[in-house]
Design a protein around this motif. Structure first.
Motif, PDB file in Angstrom:
ATOM      1  N   UNK A  69       7.934  -8.853  -0.003  1.00  0.00           N
ATOM      2  CA  UNK A  69       7.603  -7.795   0.912  1.00  0.00           C
ATOM      3  C   UNK A  69       8.463  -6.852   0.920  1.00  0.00           C
ATOM      4  N   UNK A  70       9.112  -6.033  -0.073  1.00  0.00           N
ATOM      5  CA  UNK A  70       9.804  -4.822  -0.700  1.00  0.00           C
ATOM      6  C   UNK A  70       8.640  -3.818  -1.112  1.00  0.00           C
ATOM      7  N   UNK A  71       7.908  -4.312  -1.726  1.00  0.00           N
ATOM      8  CA  UNK A  71       6.720  -3.502  -2.585  1.00  0.00           C
ATOM      9  C   UNK A  71       5.867  -3.173  -0.840  1.00  0.00           C
ATOM     10  N   UNK A  72       5.658  -4.535  -0.694  1.00  0.00           N
ATOM     11  CA  UNK A  72       4.320  -4.699   1.061  1.00  0.00           C
ATOM     12  C   UNK A  72       5.746  -3.136   2.211  1.00  0.00           C
ATOM     13  N   UNK A  73       6.827  -3.375   2.483  1.00  0.00           N
ATOM     14  CA  UNK A  73       7.243  -2.776   3.255  1.00  0.00           C
ATOM     15  C   UNK A  73       6.918  -1.275   2.882  1.00  0.00           C
ATOM     16  N   UNK A  74       7.558  -0.507   1.294  1.00  0.00           N
ATOM     17  CA  UNK A  74       7.059   0.297   0.320  1.00  0.00           C
ATOM     18  C   UNK A  74       6.217   1.215   0.808  1.00  0.00           C
ATOM     19  N   UNK A  75       4.939   0.275   0.495  1.00  0.00           N
ATOM     20  CA  UNK A  75       3.852   0.978   0.723  1.00  0.00           C
ATOM     21  C   UNK A  75       2.780   0.997   2.213  1.00  0.00           C
ATOM     22  N   UNK A  76       3.906   0.692   2.907  1.00  0.00           N
ATOM     23  CA  UNK A  76       3.566   0.623   4.509  1.00  0.00           C
ATOM     24  C   UNK A  76       4.180   1.340   4.798  1.00  0.00           C
ATOM     25  N   UNK A  77       5.511   2.233   4.597  1.00  0.00           N
ATOM     26  CA  UNK A  77       6.408   3.571   4.665  1.00  0.00           C
ATOM     27  C   UNK A  77       5.619   4.459   4.256  1.00  0.00           C
ATOM     28  N   UNK A  78       5.282   4.538   3.252  1.00  0.00           N
ATOM     29  CA  UNK A  78       3.990   5.953   2.664  1.00  0.00           C
ATOM     30  C   UNK A  78       3.214   5.262   3.558  1.00  0.00           C
ATOM     31  N   UNK A  79       2.337   4.857   3.845  1.00  0.00           N
ATOM     32  CA  UNK A  79       0.775   4.760   5.112  1.00  0.00           C
ATOM     33  C   UNK A  79       1.604   5.113   5.590  1.00  0.00           C
ATOM     34  N   UNK A  80       2.212   4.858   6.700  1.00  0.00           N
ATOM     35  CA  UNK A  80       2.880   5.177   8.028  1.00  0.00           C
ATOM     36  C   UNK A  80       3.301   6.958   8.022  1.00  0.00           C
ATOM     37  N   UNK A  81       4.522   6.769   6.981  1.00  0.00           N
ATOM     38  CA  UNK A  81       4.478   8.501   6.817  1.00  0.00           C
ATOM     39  C   UNK A  81       3.361   9.728   6.569  1.00  0.00           C
TER      40      UNK A  81
END
Length: 330
Positions: A69-81
């Motif tokens: 979940x930590x890696x998915x969170x970081x990737x989703x944060x990038x995609x949203x940013x």
């Protein structure tokens, strides 16, 4: 260092420089799962994100040892940013990934309140654009990648099937209705119904079928049409299907809720088999219409889109749906 950490997370696709942000929807869909690509003896994982219009699409290849979940969170944060259009809802369809994705997406909400405070996280089988894109990648992209291993077809025998007979819960009180009929309308008529024209929801119609193809569905006839429509609008209605093992007609909601509408009588079974066959021929497409038997006149389904709307003979609500269980069986 932060930039280097982001690069090490996963191999990501980039945002096209000519992307038309005015066409990007705030309704997003996400999938995180293994793909049929073997790397060093283990399956490659991907995080896929698309908006409902299929304009903003991102893919990140993930090492199987880094799927959490930590890696998915970081990737989703990038995609949203990196998106000029922020999501107001994020749907995902895989039951097995439900817990991890809910944890990851809630963490994104907590760390990006300026963008995500009002964003809804919706476990739902209604990830239409994502499923189309995934289907395309399974046909055209993965087979050309190094390490591709064709997926093994699932086999179900009659013995297995009969051992897993389900006991389904009846419809909740607020959704109950006593009369309904199987009906059919031309695909072209459904395609011309405009979003927002009627209460309900319109799935993306699968490409490649004739306007004259008959789309089958369920017409609910009730004096509580407004109540049933508003209740269904608050839910993620996914499909109506027949369990041929138990002879139950079922309503499927969200990602894992199934209710029994009715028990099918022997003399009626052929009509329900026709309904299931028609769905299979049209990529799972079918509909649910709700008709008010008190004020609605004749229950006229859309023959032309202009026929729809309040007046003598119409329906109160219309949902076009895709039953993905048929694709998942194949």
């Amino acid at each position: 260092q932060e930039k280097q950490e982001k690069q090490e997370l996963a191999k990501k696709s980039e945002v096209p420089s000519d992307l038309d942000w005015s066409q990007v929807s705030s309704q997003w869909e996400v999938d995180c799962f293994s793909r049929p690509i073997n790397r060093e003896g283990k399956k490659m994982w991907e995080l896929m994100v698309t908006d409902a219009n299929g304009v903003y699409r991102r893919v990140a290849q993930m090492k199987p040892t880094r799927v959490n979940s930590v890696v998915v969170q970081k990737l989703m944060t990038i995609f949203i940013e990196e998106s000029k259009v922020k999501p107001q809802s994020i749907r995902f369809f895989r039951k097995v990934m439900k817990n991890m994705l809910i944890v990851a997406l809630n963490a994104v909400k907590d760390t990006m309140p300026q963008y995500m405070e009002k964003c809804k996280i919706i476990p739902s089988r209604n990830c239409h654009m994502l499923r189309l894109w995934l289907s395309y990648r399974e046909r055209e992209v993965y087979p050309k990648m190094i390490g591709y291993t064709p997926p093994v077809k699932k086999k179900t025998t009659n013995v297995q099937a009969s051992m897993v007979k389900m006991a389904y819960e009846s419809l909740p009180e607020r959704l109950r209705f006593s009369r309904y009929a199987i009906s059919a309308v031309p695909l072209g008529a459904l395609a011309r119904v405009k979003p927002g024209q009627l209460p309900g929801s319109l799935a993306r119609i699968p490409p490649g079928f004739s306007d004259n193809a008959q789309v089958y569905g369920i017409l609910i006839m009730t004096s509580r049409a407004d109540i049933i429509c508003s209740t269904l609008r608050s839910m993620e209605m996914a499909s109506v299907r027949v369990d041929l093992e138990t002879d139950d007609l079922l309503l499927e909601l969200d990602i894992d809720t199934t209710y029994k509408i009715d028990k099918i009588r022997g003399e009626e079974k052929e009509g329900y088999l026709k309904f299931e066959r028609a769905k299979r021929q049209l990529g799972g497409l079918h509909f649910v219409a709700v008709h008010d038997i008190v004020t609605g006149g004749e229950p006229l389904l859309p023959i032309e889109a202009d026929d729809m709307g309040p007046g003598e003979g119409c329906v109160t609500g219309l949902w076009t749906l895709i039953d993905y269980s048929l694709q998942d069986e194949d």
